[in-house]
Motif scaffolding. Structure first.
Motif, short mmCIF file in Angstrom:
data_model
loop_
_atom_site.label_atom_id
_atom_site.label_comp_id
_atom_site.label_asym_id
_atom_site.label_seq_id
_atom_site.Cartn_x
_atom_site.Cartn_y
_atom_site.Cartn_z
N THR A 198 0.80 -1.22 0.00
CA THR A 198 0.00 0.00 0.00
C THR A 198 0.83 1.27 0.00
O THR A 198 0.34 2.33 -0.35
CB THR A 198 -0.94 0.04 1.22
OG1 THR A 198 -0.15 -0.01 2.42
CG2 THR A 198 -1.89 -1.15 1.20
N LYS A 199 2.10 1.18 0.41
CA LYS A 199 2.93 2.38 0.48
C LYS A 199 4.39 2.05 0.21
O LYS A 199 4.85 0.93 0.44
CB LYS A 199 2.81 3.06 1.84
CG LYS A 199 3.40 2.27 2.98
CD LYS A 199 3.27 3.00 4.31
CE LYS A 199 3.92 2.25 5.46
NZ LYS A 199 3.42 0.88 5.63
N THR B 128 1.71 3.30 -2.85
CA THR B 128 2.33 2.42 -3.84
C THR B 128 1.59 2.56 -5.17
O THR B 128 0.39 2.29 -5.25
CB THR B 128 2.30 0.96 -3.38
OG1 THR B 128 2.98 0.84 -2.13
CG2 THR B 128 2.98 0.06 -4.41
N PRO B 129 2.28 3.00 -6.21
CA PRO B 129 1.62 3.13 -7.52
C PRO B 129 1.14 1.78 -8.04
O PRO B 129 1.60 0.72 -7.61
CB PRO B 129 2.73 3.72 -8.41
CG PRO B 129 3.66 4.41 -7.46
CD PRO B 129 3.65 3.54 -6.23
N GLN B 130 0.25 1.82 -8.98
CA GLN B 130 -0.37 0.61 -9.51
C GLN B 130 0.45 -0.06 -10.60
O GLN B 130 0.17 -1.20 -10.96
CB GLN B 130 -1.77 0.94 -10.04
CG GLN B 130 -2.71 1.47 -8.97
CD GLN B 130 -2.91 0.48 -7.84
OE1 GLN B 130 -3.30 -0.67 -8.08
NE2 GLN B 130 -2.65 0.91 -6.61
N THR B 131 1.45 0.63 -11.12
CA THR B 131 2.26 0.05 -12.19
C THR B 131 3.71 -0.11 -11.73
O THR B 131 4.17 0.63 -10.84
CB THR B 131 2.24 0.93 -13.45
OG1 THR B 131 2.89 2.18 -13.15
CG2 THR B 131 0.81 1.19 -13.90
N ALA B 132 4.42 -1.03 -12.34
CA ALA B 132 5.83 -1.24 -12.01
C ALA B 132 6.64 0.01 -12.29
O ALA B 132 7.54 0.38 -11.52
CB ALA B 132 6.37 -2.43 -12.79
N GLU B 133 6.35 0.68 -13.40
CA GLU B 133 7.05 1.92 -13.74
C GLU B 133 6.77 2.99 -12.70
O GLU B 133 7.66 3.74 -12.28
CB GLU B 133 6.63 2.40 -15.12
CG GLU B 133 7.41 3.61 -15.63
CD GLU B 133 8.85 3.28 -15.96
OE1 GLU B 133 9.68 4.22 -15.95
OE2 GLU B 133 9.15 2.11 -16.22
N ASN C 106 4.06 -9.70 -7.72
CA ASN C 106 3.04 -8.68 -7.52
C ASN C 106 3.29 -7.41 -8.33
O ASN C 106 2.36 -6.68 -8.65
CB ASN C 106 2.95 -8.33 -6.03
CG ASN C 106 2.45 -9.50 -5.21
OD1 ASN C 106 1.66 -10.30 -5.69
ND2 ASN C 106 2.93 -9.61 -3.98
N LEU C 107 4.56 -7.13 -8.66
CA LEU C 107 4.87 -5.93 -9.42
C LEU C 107 5.17 -6.22 -10.88
O LEU C 107 5.46 -5.31 -11.65
CB LEU C 107 6.09 -5.22 -8.79
CG LEU C 107 5.88 -4.63 -7.40
CD1 LEU C 107 7.19 -4.05 -6.87
CD2 LEU C 107 4.80 -3.57 -7.42
N SER C 108 5.14 -7.48 -11.26
CA SER C 108 5.43 -7.90 -12.65
C SER C 108 6.81 -7.49 -13.11
O SER C 108 7.04 -7.26 -14.30
CB SER C 108 4.36 -7.32 -13.61
OG SER C 108 3.08 -7.77 -13.25
N TRP C 109 7.77 -7.39 -12.17
CA TRP C 109 9.15 -7.13 -12.56
C TRP C 109 9.80 -8.43 -13.00
O TRP C 109 9.74 -9.44 -12.30
CB TRP C 109 9.94 -6.53 -11.40
CG TRP C 109 9.70 -5.07 -11.20
CD1 TRP C 109 9.23 -4.19 -12.12
CD2 TRP C 109 9.95 -4.31 -10.01
NE1 TRP C 109 9.16 -2.92 -11.59
CE2 TRP C 109 9.60 -2.97 -10.29
CE3 TRP C 109 10.43 -4.62 -8.75
CZ2 TRP C 109 9.72 -1.96 -9.35
CZ3 TRP C 109 10.54 -3.62 -7.81
CH2 TRP C 109 10.20 -2.30 -8.10
N ARG C 110 10.44 -8.42 -14.15
CA ARG C 110 11.18 -9.55 -14.66
C ARG C 110 12.53 -9.03 -15.17
O ARG C 110 12.59 -8.27 -16.12
CB ARG C 110 10.45 -10.24 -15.83
CG ARG C 110 9.04 -10.71 -15.48
CD ARG C 110 9.03 -11.86 -14.48
NE ARG C 110 7.67 -12.38 -14.29
CZ ARG C 110 6.82 -11.92 -13.36
NH1 ARG C 110 7.18 -10.93 -12.55
NH2 ARG C 110 5.62 -12.46 -13.26
#
Length: 313
Positions: free
Chosen positions: A12-13, A33-38, A80-84
């Motif tokens: 959340t933050k 916490t923003p909704q996108t990885a960027e 959860n953040l879709s970081w690859r």
């Protein structure tokens, strides 16, 4: 190195804090916490700028969820953040102009507890965090053990039960499916459905149905003596203690430190964890036993630990 900043990326933050060499937090800043990885990368940079506005800082440590490479630069994978293979170190450094160290968030929390919390005075420590999932960290000989590829201590995904419950990682029977905040809620709902007459307090705190039971209800009901809530904590503790016994066979630490939201209930969960640990420890009557201690830093551990790891470079 003087002051450093620790960053904790939460669901959340995003929190950043200026930390001195004694582990004291001098100032904090938080952004949603923003909704996108960027967007998360921009959020990290904004939180760091805000926290450091009144201080001169030398480096930044970021506790990131997921697998971090051995160079402490790239987030290899986080669901959860879709970081690859996200080059987080380089991207944040470009935005803030300071050296950055990336560390797994559970490792950072373990290091914080080792340096400034319950692990002080112990050279060999294993930490577990009982939150929504189950994370951990290993300190051997006063050094954080990260493994050859940087992804050691992913304890939550040790397979405890062959062909057991499906885990979010895609495997079955992972430890965190049996010892975590999510598991606690599942135990409570199942037991409340089977014996509602023993769950009056628990059901009364929610909407009256087993499906309405949340983690905060289980904790509150257990403190009020609800039999189902107490039994649910005992079931979680049984699995947590059994896992610690296995880790003792691997690492033989002087202390286990139990953190995460579930550990906030103190002896309600720690005492049965200790009993389960002793029950399942091989040769337990004949060998020295590690202490099982409550974490001391709470939700500050990851931020403080990340900042201290940045100080060490």
């Amino acid at each position: 190195m003087g002051l450093t900043i620790g960053v904790d990326i939460g669901g959340t933050k995003v929190a950043a804090g200026v930390v001195d060499e004694d582990g004291n937090i001098l100032k904090t800043s938080r952004v949603p916490t923003p909704q996108t990885a960027e967007g998360v990368i921009d959020g990290i940079a904004n939180a760091v700028r805000e926290a450091s506005a009144e201080y001169t800082v030398d480096a930044v440590g970021i506790g990131a969820p997921g697998y971090v490479d051995d160079k402490r630069a790239t987030v290899l994978f986080t669901p959860n953040l879709s970081w690859r293979h996200e080059p987080l170190k380089d991207r944040v450094e470009q935005r803030i102009g300071l050296p950055v160290v990336i560390e797994n968030d559970a490792n950072a929390a373990a290091w914080g507890e080792y340096r400034f919390g319950a692990g002080q005075g112990h050279g060999d420590v294993v930490c577990i965090t009982l939150g929504t999932g189950l994370g951990g960290g290993i300190i051997i000989g006063g050094r954080l053990h990260r493994g050859r590829f940087g992804v050691a201590a992913e304890f939550g995904h040790i397979r405890m039960v062959p062909d057991g419950l499906l885990c979010g990682c895609g495997n079955q029977g992972c430890w965190e499916q049996y010892a975590s905040g999510s598991a606690l809620v599942r135990y409570a709902r199942q037991r409340a459905a089977a014996t509602p007459e023993n769950a009056g307090i628990l059901l009364g705190l929610g909407d009256g149905t087993p499906e309405g039971v949340q983690g905060k209800h289980v904790s509150s009901a257990a403190r009020q003596g609800d039999p189902v809530a107490i039994d649910s904590f005992r079931e979680l503790a049984r699995w947590a203690g059994a896992g610690l016994a296995d880790l003792a066979s691997l690492f033989d630490p002087g202390a286990f430190i139990v953190g995460g939201g579930v550990s906030d209930e103190g002896e309600l969960v720690l005492d049965p964890i200790r009993k389960s640990y002793r029950r399942w420890l091989v040769g337990g009557h004949w060998r020295p036993q590690a202490q099982v201690l409550a974490a001391q830093l709470g939700n500050k551990a990851g931020l403080v630990g990340a900042a201290d790891l940045a100080r060490q470079g």
